[in-house]
Design a protein around this motif. Structure first.
Motif, PDB file in Angstrom:
ATOM      1  N   VAL B 244     -25.596  -2.306 -25.673  1.00 13.06           N
ATOM      2  CA  VAL B 244     -24.774  -2.780 -26.778  1.00 13.06           C
ATOM      3  C   VAL B 244     -24.135  -1.554 -27.428  1.00 13.06           C
ATOM      4  O   VAL B 244     -24.818  -0.684 -27.931  1.00 13.06           O
ATOM      5  CB  VAL B 244     -25.608  -3.550 -27.825  1.00 13.06           C
ATOM      6  N   GLN B 245     -22.810  -1.499 -27.381  1.00 13.93           N
ATOM      7  CA  GLN B 245     -22.132  -0.327 -27.942  1.00 13.93           C
ATOM      8  C   GLN B 245     -21.943  -0.447 -29.437  1.00 13.93           C
ATOM      9  O   GLN B 245     -21.966   0.539 -30.153  1.00 13.93           O
ATOM     10  CB  GLN B 245     -20.772  -0.160 -27.274  1.00 13.93           C
ATOM     11  N   SER B 246     -21.737  -1.682 -29.883  1.00 14.12           N
ATOM     12  CA  SER B 246     -21.613  -1.911 -31.316  1.00 14.12           C
ATOM     13  C   SER B 246     -21.867  -3.383 -31.584  1.00 14.12           C
ATOM     14  O   SER B 246     -21.826  -4.205 -30.678  1.00 14.12           O
ATOM     15  CB  SER B 246     -20.217  -1.497 -31.799  1.00 14.12           C
ATOM     16  N   TYR B 385     -10.262  -1.464 -25.654  1.00 11.77           N
ATOM     17  CA  TYR B 385     -10.758  -0.384 -26.516  1.00 11.77           C
ATOM     18  C   TYR B 385     -10.598  -0.709 -27.994  1.00 11.77           C
ATOM     19  O   TYR B 385      -9.842  -1.598 -28.372  1.00 11.77           O
ATOM     20  CB  TYR B 385     -10.013   0.917 -26.206  1.00 11.77           C
ATOM     21  N   ASP B 386     -11.327   0.026 -28.821  1.00  9.65           N
ATOM     22  CA  ASP B 386     -11.128   0.018 -30.264  1.00  9.65           C
ATOM     23  C   ASP B 386     -10.694   1.420 -30.656  1.00  9.65           C
ATOM     24  O   ASP B 386     -11.039   2.388 -29.979  1.00  9.65           O
ATOM     25  CB  ASP B 386     -12.452  -0.296 -30.979  1.00  9.65           C
ATOM     26  N   PRO B 387      -9.976   1.538 -31.782  1.00  4.40           N
ATOM     27  CA  PRO B 387      -9.654   2.893 -32.243  1.00  4.40           C
ATOM     28  C   PRO B 387     -10.950   3.679 -32.499  1.00  4.40           C
ATOM     29  O   PRO B 387     -11.900   3.144 -33.069  1.00  4.40           O
ATOM     30  CB  PRO B 387      -8.896   2.648 -33.548  1.00  4.40           C
ATOM     31  N   TYR B 388     -10.964   4.924 -32.057  1.00  2.00           N
ATOM     32  CA  TYR B 388     -12.174   5.737 -32.116  1.00  2.00           C
ATOM     33  C   TYR B 388     -12.756   5.833 -33.514  1.00  2.00           C
ATOM     34  O   TYR B 388     -13.968   5.767 -33.699  1.00  2.00           O
ATOM     35  CB  TYR B 388     -11.869   7.130 -31.557  1.00  2.00           C
ATOM     36  N   GLN B 389     -11.889   6.001 -34.507  1.00  2.00           N
ATOM     37  CA  GLN B 389     -12.427   6.204 -35.857  1.00  2.00           C
ATOM     38  C   GLN B 389     -13.094   4.931 -36.402  1.00  2.00           C
ATOM     39  O   GLN B 389     -13.873   4.993 -37.346  1.00  2.00           O
ATOM     40  CB  GLN B 389     -11.353   6.731 -36.817  1.00  2.00           C
ATOM     41  N   GLN B 390     -12.828   3.785 -35.771  1.00  2.00           N
ATOM     42  CA  GLN B 390     -13.518   2.555 -36.164  1.00  2.00           C
ATOM     43  C   GLN B 390     -14.766   2.320 -35.334  1.00  2.00           C
ATOM     44  O   GLN B 390     -15.701   1.666 -35.765  1.00  2.00           O
ATOM     45  CB  GLN B 390     -12.602   1.360 -35.890  1.00  2.00           C
ATOM     46  N   ASN B 391     -14.727   2.806 -34.117  1.00  3.16           N
ATOM     47  CA  ASN B 391     -15.792   2.488 -33.180  1.00  3.16           C
ATOM     48  C   ASN B 391     -15.925   3.631 -32.177  1.00  3.16           C
ATOM     49  O   ASN B 391     -15.233   3.680 -31.161  1.00  3.16           O
ATOM     50  CB  ASN B 391     -15.442   1.172 -32.463  1.00  3.16           C
ATOM     51  N   ASN B 394     -16.670   2.647 -28.435  1.00 13.95           N
ATOM     52  CA  ASN B 394     -15.660   1.965 -27.632  1.00 13.95           C
ATOM     53  C   ASN B 394     -14.266   2.581 -27.765  1.00 13.95           C
ATOM     54  O   ASN B 394     -13.288   2.030 -27.276  1.00 13.95           O
ATOM     55  CB  ASN B 394     -15.611   0.471 -27.980  1.00 13.95           C
ATOM     56  N   GLY B 395     -14.211   3.744 -28.427  1.00 14.57           N
ATOM     57  CA  GLY B 395     -12.911   4.400 -28.553  1.00 14.57           C
ATOM     58  C   GLY B 395     -12.882   5.742 -27.853  1.00 14.57           C
ATOM     59  O   GLY B 395     -11.886   6.451 -27.894  1.00 14.57           O
ATOM     60  N   ALA B 396     -13.981   6.077 -27.201  1.00 14.47           N
ATOM     61  CA  ALA B 396     -14.064   7.363 -26.517  1.00 14.47           C
ATOM     62  C   ALA B 396     -13.746   7.206 -25.040  1.00 14.47           C
ATOM     63  O   ALA B 396     -14.045   6.178 -24.442  1.00 14.47           O
ATOM     64  CB  ALA B 396     -15.474   7.943 -26.668  1.00 14.47           C
ATOM     65  N   ALA B 397     -13.124   8.223 -24.473  1.00 16.72           N
ATOM     66  CA  ALA B 397     -12.841   8.195 -23.037  1.00 16.72           C
ATOM     67  C   ALA B 397     -12.776   9.628 -22.526  1.00 16.72           C
ATOM     68  O   ALA B 397     -12.566  10.560 -23.304  1.00 16.72           O
ATOM     69  CB  ALA B 397     -11.516   7.479 -22.772  1.00 16.72           C
ATOM     70  N   ILE B 398     -12.986   9.799 -21.228  1.00 23.74           N
ATOM     71  CA  ILE B 398     -12.821  11.132 -20.643  1.00 23.74           C
ATOM     72  C   ILE B 398     -11.773  11.088 -19.537  1.00 23.74           C
ATOM     73  O   ILE B 398     -11.542  10.037 -18.917  1.00 23.74           O
ATOM     74  CB  ILE B 398     -14.146  11.709 -20.077  1.00 23.74           C
TER      75      ILE B 398
END
Ligand code: GDP
Ligand code: MG
Lengths: 317, 414
Positions: B244-246, B385-391, B394-398
């Motif tokens: 569960v990521q969030s 995805y969600d915006p990184y600053q919110q989540n 689910n907003g991180a990627a490489i």
């Protein structure tokens, strides 16, 4: 010896989770996540299993990760021929009980096949030779990922290693060129012939492992608990009295009440004097112990300041 | 007891490694044989008194050069909390290793040398901490012993830092005057700086609330692996293994599977083969759905009335990490987001961020090692995805280089 590696479904997880400290749940969840990443990203993973407490922990985590299915990769043991019989028996029974495929490869065979020279003399050990057998086994089965039970708290070079530790086709670790490892996004992409060593319990301490074994109600090989044993007293360390270690005139044969804190190769694993007969007692002893696991029991790391780093660069676990 | 991950950042020689050594030492977390080993090593290097930094500098070349090259993890605990400390390198050339350590941190300690004040690395590391959304930042103004433990010196640097921080997104900032060498305001309150009445460093570490930092709202679960035992008794079993990521998931919840958009209902949640009622953030569980839907690794299960963005066009802040090749518009990479991988191509470098002034630099042709920029990219498959600053999860990627397979970029999707 009887082991009761419980069926995963026997224990009430919800109960266990409620009564235990949060950090163990967090560490467990992270390790399970890593196990599943391995299964999801690689074609032919393996779990390196030694019969020691760290790899017993790995097996439990893998069981939980894939329940009610079986662990989707084999257990692989590189047998130096110098292992404790208790650990070997445990290994065989465990594999059978959980229905896992077990692959055992022998350092002895590698020595013969390659005409390798064994160390001789006082602190002779096959620890270094294991690397050859490991690399051959990886090649034989074309393993692309090997899960190991190394922890960062064990040793200063391990403290630097990534969870997905990239190795080139010679199995070598290059500490200066480690891949960035961001968030929980593990990059397991490799070329054929290369492989990745994966360490799901990187962030666990020795005490965390003991606490987890207790919480999960896992029975360990008997050598982890206090028992009377004949030992070789050498330079203040107690080694198992076995034909594979040759005592010299400075050594003394003694009988002591001991337990083992790690169960590696007998030639480089020392016992500690103890009366701890249960997991609780072992945990209590370790909690107050002022000496680290490797400092107390490993002979191989103490030879030079960078012994572990050098072995890893050569393809070691 | 819970767990806090923190990183020490700052320029070379600001005292990061010494600070971690001091924390371990003063909380009695250094074992006798480890202490002997660093005493021995200190003697052989003629550094006079014992050098606590040797505790974390574990590689041969680090010890030889007396610098930190890669992150080192150290574990310790107090009666109140367990800690994972991450000692980061200070050299600019090793910034990507700092980013590696910082990406998972709940808290960052940014060290500043009291003699030098805010310097370029302070700015760079603060920017990275802010971009990575590290919720708590402690600025430890170190080596106070070398500026006569002066309150004025502390206040001046604190003011300069606050000005810098006002341009960033730092949610919780604490400034503490310390001496890592002597242990002032680390674990024990300093007798040399009676004018400082705030908390000690350890006290902040022990009390920051990390539970609050997690996104408990948006149900996101990215599928890692499909469990299909295919035995007789579990013939039709299909469990989706993931973390569960969030948010949280409960039995009976209506969910949607992305990117396909198929809807279903949670039939059961399992952990280790046993049914559990609900699963919350960071738990590794197995979800079973009522309908027979086609789900595989890389898909995301989300709460039905709370969807992330599903798109092939992504804008992101990127830290570029390749020391061999530059990032240019038109380049192709593999984007890994959650458990999904997709080829992608860089459409544009919108602007680069100047590390010192935080100003936007337009018309940048290419990015080199450690550059930070905002880029536009297009993926071959849609990404949920969600915006990184919110989540964060689910907003991180490489970004992965397709030929070398190396991780070359850290992306925070906007
Ligand atoms: N006088 C003084 N020296 C310090 C203090 N903290 C660290 N140092 C010294 O600064 C040097 C660099 O420290 P180190 O921890 O290696 O810095 P790093 O590069 O940030 O990890 C060492 O010689 C330390 O002994 C402090 O509070 N006061
Ligand atoms: Mg350092």
């Amino acid at each position: 010896m009887s082991i009761s590696v419980k069926e995963v479904s026997d224990i009430s997880d919800q109960e266990a989770r409620r009564s235990s400290p949060d950090y163990l749940d967090q560490l467990e969840a992270e390790a399970i996540y890593i196990m599943r990443e391995v299964a999801g990203q690689f074609e032919r993973p393996a779990l390196l299993f030694s019969g020691g407490k760290d790899s017993i922990t790995l097996v439990r985590l893998a069981q939980k990760a894939f329940a009610p299915g079986k662990i989707p990769f084999p257990l692989v043991h590189v047998d130096t021929g110098h292992n404790f019989i208790e650990a070997i028996n445990y290994r065989d029974e465990l594999a059978e009980q959980i229905g896992a495929k077990l692959v055992v490869r022998y350092v002895e065979d590698t020595i013969k096949a390659k005409g390798l020279k064994e160390q001789t003399g006082k602190n002779a050990s096959r620890n270094w030779l294991q690397t050859f057998t490991l690399l051959d086994t990886i090649e034989e089965f074309e393993f692309d990922a090997c899960i190991g039970g190394a922890r960062r708290d064990e040793e200063k070079a391990r403290a630097k290693e990534r969870i997905f530790s990239f190795r080139d086709e010679f199995g070598q670790w290059d500490p200066k060129r480690q891949r960035p490892e961001l968030w929980n996004l593990f990059n397991g992409r490799i070329h054929k012939g290369e492989n990745v060593r994966v360490f799901p319990i990187s962030n666990w301490t020795e005490l965390d492992v003991w606490a987890y074994l207790k919480r999960e109600n896992i029975t360990l090989p008997s050598i982890y608990f206090a028992h009377e044993r004949e030992l070789i007293l050498r330079d203040g360390k107690l080694l198992n009295n076995t034909p594979v270690i040759e005592p010299d005139e400075h050594d003394q044969i003694v009988k002591r009440q001991v337990r083992f804190r790690t169960v590696g190769d007998m030639t480089c694993t020392a016992a500690v004097e103890s009366s701890a007969a249960t997991l609780d007692e072992v945990i209590a002893e370790i909690t107050v112990s002022r000496i680290s696991e490797r400092g107390e029991t490993r002979i191989d790391d103490q030879q030079t300041e960078a012994a572990m780093e050098d072995r890893k660069k050569g393809g070691y676990f | 007891m819970d767990l806090l991950r923190f990183i020490t950042a700052g320029s070379v020689d600001d005292g990061k490694s010494t600070l971690i050594g001091r924390l371990l030492y003063d909380t009695k977390n250094i074992l006798a044989d480890q202490m002997e080993a660093i005493e021995r090593a200190s003697k052989s290097r003629n550094v006079g008194e014992i050098d606590l930094a040797l505790l974390t500098d574990g590689l041969r070349s680090e010890r030889e050069q007396g610098i930190t090259i890669d992150v080192a993890y150290k574990y310790f605990q107090t009666p109140n909390r367990k800690f994972i400390s991450i000692d980061a390198p200070g050299h600019i050339q090793y910034t990507r290793n700092m980013v590696t350590g910082a990406s998972n941190a709940d808290l960052a300690i940014i060290l500043v040398d009291a003699r030098h004040g805010v310097v370029e690395q302070t700015r760079r590391h603060s920017l990275i901490a802010s971009m990575l959304g590290i919720p708590h930042v402690i600025v430890a103004i170190n080596k106070m012993d070398l500026v006569g433990n002066s309150e004025d010196a502390f206040l001046e640097i604190a003011k300069a830092y606050q000005e810098l921080a006002s341009k960033l997104n730092i949610k919780d900032l604490t400034l503490i005057p310390v001496s890592a060498l002597n242990g002032d305001n680390i674990v024990d309150r300093s007798v040399n700086m009676p004018w400082y009445t705030g908390e000690t460093l350890l006290s902040v570490l022990e009390t920051v609330n990390v539970l609050k930092d997690q996104n408990q709202e948006d149900g996101r679960f990215s599928v890692q692996y499909v469990i299909r035992p295919q035995t007789e008794e579990l013939h039709d079993y299909r469990g989706y293994a993931g973390r569960v990521q969030s948010g949280t998931f409960k039995k009976g919840d209506l969910v949607k599977v992305l990117p396909s958009g198929t809807e279903s209902k949670i039939a059961k949640i399992e952990f280790g083969g046993n049914e559990i009622e609900e699963a919350s953030v960071l738990e590794s569980v197995t979800i079973l759905l009522e309908d027979d839907v086609d789900i595989s690794r890389g898909d995301t299960i989300v709460s039905i009335n709370n969807s992330p963005i599903v798109s092939q066009d992504i804008e992101a802040l990127v830290c570029w990490m390749d020391d061999k090749k530059t990032l240019k518009a038109g380049n192709k990479y593999v984007l890994q987001h959650g458990t999904a991988r997709s080829r992608c191509s860089i459409r544009d470098i919108e602007y680069q961020i100047d590390i010192n002034s935080y100003e936007k630099l337009d018309e940048v042709e290419s990015l080199k090692l450690n550059d930070v920029a905002r880029i536009v990219l297009r993926t071959a498959q849609p990404i949920a995805y969600d915006p990184y600053q919110q989540n964060r999860a689910n907003g991180a990627a490489i970004l992965i280089d397709e030929t070398s397979n190396v991780t070359v970029g850290a992306c925070m999707i906007e």
